[in-house]
Design an enzyme around this catalytic site. Structure first.
Site, PDB file in Angstrom:
ATOM      1  N   PHE A 125     -29.578 -24.059 -35.795  1.00 40.91           N
ATOM      2  CA  PHE A 125     -29.774 -25.613 -35.407  1.00 40.91           C
ATOM      3  C   PHE A 125     -31.323 -25.620 -34.450  1.00 40.91           C
ATOM      4  CE2 PHE A 125     -29.155 -29.005 -32.031  1.00 40.91           C
ATOM      5  CZ  PHE A 125     -29.157 -30.000 -32.971  1.00 40.91           C
ATOM      6  N   ASP A 216     -22.234 -20.448 -33.254  1.00 41.90           N
ATOM      7  CA  ASP A 216     -22.536 -21.554 -32.721  1.00 41.90           C
ATOM      8  C   ASP A 216     -21.635 -22.680 -33.244  1.00 41.90           C
ATOM      9  OD1 ASP A 216     -23.601 -24.107 -32.130  1.00 41.90           O
ATOM     10  OD2 ASP A 216     -25.606 -23.958 -32.872  1.00 41.90           O
ATOM     11  N   ALA A 218     -20.159 -25.704 -32.496  1.00 41.93           N
ATOM     12  CA  ALA A 218     -20.153 -27.053 -32.153  1.00 41.93           C
ATOM     13  C   ALA A 218     -19.089 -27.715 -33.023  1.00 41.93           C
ATOM     14  CB  ALA A 218     -21.480 -27.695 -32.343  1.00 41.93           C
ATOM     15  N   LYS A 259     -19.718 -32.559 -29.752  1.00 36.56           N
ATOM     16  CA  LYS A 259     -19.462 -32.609 -31.061  1.00 36.56           C
ATOM     17  C   LYS A 259     -17.905 -32.537 -31.148  1.00 36.56           C
ATOM     18  CE  LYS A 259     -23.895 -31.969 -31.036  1.00 36.56           C
ATOM     19  NZ  LYS A 259     -24.595 -30.708 -31.253  1.00 36.56           N
ATOM     20  N   HIS A 454     -40.481 -33.457 -33.344  1.00 38.82           N
ATOM     21  CA  HIS A 454     -39.708 -34.703 -33.547  1.00 38.82           C
ATOM     22  C   HIS A 454     -39.264 -35.626 -32.380  1.00 38.82           C
ATOM     23  CE1 HIS A 454     -36.690 -31.473 -33.761  1.00 38.82           C
ATOM     24  NE2 HIS A 454     -35.856 -32.599 -33.951  1.00 38.82           N
TER      25      HIS A 454
HETATM   26  C1  LIG Z   1     -25.901 -30.316 -30.924  1.00 39.26           C
HETATM   27  C2  LIG Z   1     -25.951 -28.705 -31.426  1.00 39.26           C
HETATM   28  C3  LIG Z   1     -26.561 -27.780 -30.621  1.00 39.26           C
HETATM   29  C4  LIG Z   1     -27.060 -28.043 -29.047  1.00 39.26           C
HETATM   30  O1  LIG Z   1     -26.112 -28.638 -28.370  1.00 39.26           O
HETATM   31  P1  LIG Z   1     -26.539 -29.777 -27.185  1.00 39.26           P
HETATM   32  O2  LIG Z   1     -25.215 -29.940 -26.809  1.00 39.26           O
HETATM   33  O3  LIG Z   1     -27.097 -31.057 -28.019  1.00 39.26           O
HETATM   34  O4  LIG Z   1     -27.392 -29.106 -26.228  1.00 39.26           O
HETATM   35  C5  LIG Z   1     -26.433 -26.333 -31.158  1.00 39.26           C
HETATM   36  N1  LIG Z   1     -26.111 -26.122 -32.244  1.00 39.26           N
HETATM   37  C6  LIG Z   1     -25.581 -26.846 -32.879  1.00 39.26           C
HETATM   38  C7  LIG Z   1     -25.108 -26.548 -34.261  1.00 39.26           C
HETATM   39  C8  LIG Z   1     -25.577 -28.355 -32.618  1.00 39.26           C
HETATM   40  O5  LIG Z   1     -24.863 -29.493 -33.376  1.00 39.26           O
END
Ligand SMILES: *Cc1c(COP(=O)(O)O)cnc(C)c1O
Length: 464
Positions: A125, A216, A218, A259, A454
């Site tokens: 990400f 990761d 999320a 998320k 961005h």
């Molecule tokens: C949003 C996200 C992050 C970063 O998290 P934040 O809470 O925005 O700091 C890392 N990895 C993935 C896959 C994400 O969607």
């Protein structure tokens, strides 16, 4: 024919009014915001699909949990509520709260990676990538080739190509690889899932080489839902059991709790060994706070503990994923090109195919974000060359990303199915007039930091 969608499995208890700004207000907002969607104000937006991060609606149980918050600096009850939820839902013995996902990344990469290291991924990400650059290490994409073909249907486009991973390990050497990370679902590649079989295969490779595997995580619950829907051997397992099986493949996770865990702020690192837990703590204390609160209030820890338990509710998840697909089906009916199949949290419109007459160096994904805002006061975000192009250090030439996407992220439990119909109609209207969109964007200002363009860029339209 677009299939009828299941109705929302919740009722609305508290209303947040939103207004539709008129055309003049939209033009003014674009001007003040330098044509960057991050520069717009909430009051200038009708439907805000900028991100699904921290924008979901909490349940009444979560709001009630806030009242239980124990604000002790160390050893708060609320920390133990989180620790118990992590153990029950995910199976990890250790949890470090952080203020959000990128803070977890800062702790992990700042502690475990150093200059010259390589981190194999399916795809990182953008904040993850920026944190790896920040310690002068490099991510290496090992996602399957299908991930780069928007129109190709594949049930698990987020999968790691295990042969690519093995080649990367052989090429760079085990010593340069402090960890392997898999993003579930693969946000940068269209919110596409990773199969349980693939997680297990990568876990096997990681074990063979003695490299820790991190997820990761999320969108771990959405990923588990896709596994339930698409992976034959998991069809009869519960969402909760599949999620647990996915977690069992990993040594540790970093997670943005904004998320799938259904909170407005928060993140965490979870791991299995005391050794790793202790190694990470000094940097937690430097950047986040004490080990048992990590930059969050006690009440936030309570809401997160409750959210972790709610994210595996199958009715909730069935509606969520169906709602995203519903928007996709409506766009499909209108001929709009987007990444297939629809992912878990967002629709990723193929801006290169939507606006083929605009060269990638003129940022078509960001032109599209302006036009969709103009049309419907809807905010999405371009994820193309502006976000991901990098300068070749030797030649100074721009290396453009393979995908030029525009993302509509669907907030959890926030918008109704009828909002989705409005969004689809507006975008189909833009699609009908696409040939008349004949301008590109110039970057007038960008911060001198790799990977963050961005968010902060000032953009100016110019006629093509
Ligand atoms: C949003 C996200 C992050 C970063 O998290 P934040 O809470 O925005 O700091 C890392 N990895 C993935 C896959 C994400 O969607």
């Amino acid at each position: 024919m677009v299939e009828r969608i299941m109705p929302e499995p919740f009722r609305i208890k508290m209303v947040e009014p939103v207004r539709v700004p008129d055309g003049a207000q939209r033009e003014k907002a674009l001007e003040i915001g330098h044509c960057n969607m991050f520069g717009l104000r909430s009051e200038d937006i009708y439907i805000d699909l900028l991100t699904d991060s921290g924008t979901g609606a909490m349940s009444k149980q979560q709001w009630a949990a806030l009242m239980r918050g124990d604000e002790a600096y160390a050893g708060a009850d609320s920390f133990f509520a989180l620790k118990n939820a992590v153990k029950d839902v995910l199976g990890f013995d250790y949890v470090i709260p952080t203020h959000q996902g990128r803070a977890a990344e800062n702790v992990v990469f700042g502690t475990l990676a150093k200059k010259g290291d390589i981190i194999p991924f399916n795809m990182p990400f953008d904040t993850t990538r920026a944190h790896i650059f920040n310690v002068e290490a490099e991510p290496v994409d090992c996602v399957i080739d299908e991930a780069f073909e928007p129109e190709v249907q594949h049930p698990f486009k987020g999968n790691v190509d295990v042969a690519k991973l093995e080649r990367a390990i052989a090429e760079y050497g085990r010593e340069r690889i402090p960890l392997i990370m898999i993003t579930v679902t693969n946000n940068s590649g269209g919110g596409q899932p990773v199969s349980l079989e693939n997680l297990r295969a990568v876990s096997g490779v990681a074990k063979k080489h003695g490299i820790p595997l991190f997820l990761d995580a999320a969108r771990m619950a959405e990923n588990a839902w896709f596994i339930k829907m698409r992976e034959e051997s998991c069809r009869n397992m519960s969402l909760a059991a599949i999620l647990r099986a996915c977690m069992d493949t990993a040594d540790a996770i970093t997670c943005s709790a904004k998320k799938d865990p259904l909170v407005n702020i928060g993140g965490m690192i979870c791991c299995r060994t005391e050794a790793l837990y202790q190694a990470l703590l000094p940097r937690v204390i430097l950047f986040e706070g004490f080990a048992t609160y990590g930059g969050l209030a006690g009440r936030d820890l309570e809401a997160l503990a409750q959210g972790l338990r709610e994210m595996t509710d199958e009715q909730y998840m069935a509606h969520r994923v169906a709602q995203v697909k519903y928007l996709g089906d409506l766009l499909e009916e209108g001929g709009v090109p987007f990444v297939k199949p629809t992912g878990g949290h967002a629709i990723f419109i193929d801006a290169a195919a939507f606006l083929p007459h605009i060269p990638q160096t003129a940022y078509p994904a960001d032109v599209l974000s302006i036009e969709i805002y103009r049309e419907g006061a809807i905010r999405g975000i371009g994820l193309g060359a502006l976000a991901f192009a990098i300068e070749d250090e030797k030649t100074g030439k721009l290396i453009l990303p393979k995908l030029e996407l525009y993302r509509l992220a669907i907030n959890r439990r926030t918008y109704t199915n009828s909002h989705m119909e409005y969004v689809a109609e507006s975008i189909v209207n833009v699609y009908k007039r696409r040939e008349k969109i004949r301008y590109g964007l110039k970057v007038e200002y960008a911060p001198p930091v790799k990977g963050l363009h961005h968010f902060l860029a000032h953009l100016k339209p110019y006629t093509l």
